[in-house]
Design a protein around this motif. Structure first.
Motif, PDB file in Angstrom:
ATOM      1  N   GLY A  14     -47.591   3.987 -13.698  1.00  0.00           N
ATOM      2  CA  GLY A  14     -47.165   2.758 -13.953  1.00  0.00           C
ATOM      3  C   GLY A  14     -45.629   2.661 -13.323  1.00  0.00           C
ATOM      4  O   GLY A  14     -45.426   3.401 -12.497  1.00  0.00           O
ATOM      5  N   ARG A  62     -45.071  -1.458 -18.083  1.00  0.00           N
ATOM      6  CA  ARG A  62     -45.862  -0.253 -18.924  1.00  0.00           C
ATOM      7  C   ARG A  62     -46.093   0.778 -18.231  1.00  0.00           C
ATOM      8  O   ARG A  62     -46.411   1.031 -17.115  1.00  0.00           O
ATOM      9  N   TYR A  94     -46.947   6.073 -24.374  1.00  0.00           N
ATOM     10  CA  TYR A  94     -46.597   4.823 -23.433  1.00  0.00           C
ATOM     11  C   TYR A  94     -45.291   4.390 -23.878  1.00  0.00           C
ATOM     12  O   TYR A  94     -44.714   4.390 -24.957  1.00  0.00           O
TER      13      TYR A  94
END
Lengths: 107, 116
Positions: free
Chosen positions: B8, B19, B80
């Motif tokens: 990402g 993200r 994440y």
């Protein structure tokens, strides 16, 4: 927030010398204190946890000490590969905070 | 001792979103809290966010609170960081890290650049 001050900002030494890096926390953090080595282009690496415990596979040349507000990292028998920026971190209080770094140059 | 592989990041305009992902391997992901740490070029390292092993406790630095969201997928051993309403001052190298009484190991880092 606990402020961590590192000194010196830059340290220039020769191979075989001993380096002593210092950190001072703005309040008592016990022994919840870590040291990291950061080389250009690489991720930081944990050297010392809990003020004086070496992380896995860290050379015995690296030694940490201190408690409360004053901490130090000594590196014995400096080698050219020790050139890096070294950061300290207090993890007794949230947010965990880092010092501004000491750049170690091996001449 | 474990590895963290990040993906990402990239270039985004102010107000945009990104993200970041972090895939863990070589250790029991479900037993460790995980964190995000960032470094603005030339500045000190800065803790960004922490998530407990179960995902039930999440905390953020004041500088990102209300704009960033940390989550984890324990079944997939992944972490994440959803970053919304990005600002110029969010430009930094972002690292995912395991908390083991010290941040260890670190992901390789992913650069986030916020620029118009």
């Amino acid at each position: 927030e606990v402020v961590v001050a590192q000194s010196p900002g830059t340290l220039s030494l020769s191979p075989g010398d001993r380096a002593t890096l210092s950190c001072r926390a703005s309040q008592n953090v016990g022994t919840y204190f870590s040291w990291y080595q950061h080389k250009p282009g690489q991720a930081p690496r944990l050297l010392i946890r809990d003020s004086s415990n070496r992380a896995t596979d860290i050379s015995p040349r690296f030694n940490g000490s201190g408690s409360g507000t004053d901490f130090s990292l000594t590196i014995d028998s400096l080698e050219p590969e020790d050139s890096a920026v070294y950061y300290c971190e207090q993890r007794n209080n949230w947010p965990h905070t880092f010092g501004q770094g000491t750049k170690l140059e091996i001449k | 001792e474990g590895q963290l592989m990040q993906s990402g990041g990239g270039l985004v305009k102010p107000g945009g979103s990104l993200r970041l992902s972090c895939a863990a391997s070589g250790f029991t992901f479900t037993t460790y809290s995980m964190n995000w740490v960032r470094q603005v070029p030339g500045k000190r390292l800065e803790w960004v966010s922490s998530i407990s092993a179960s995902g039930g406790l999440i905390d953020y630095a004041d500088s990102v609170k209300g704009r960033f969201t940390t989550s984890r997928d324990n079944a997939g051993a992944s972490l994440y960081l959803q970053m919304d309403s990005l600002r110029l001052e969010d430009t930094a190298m972002y690292y995912c890290v395991r908390d083991k009484r010290g941040y260890d190991p670190w992901g390789q880092g992913t650069l986030v650049t916020v620029s118009s």
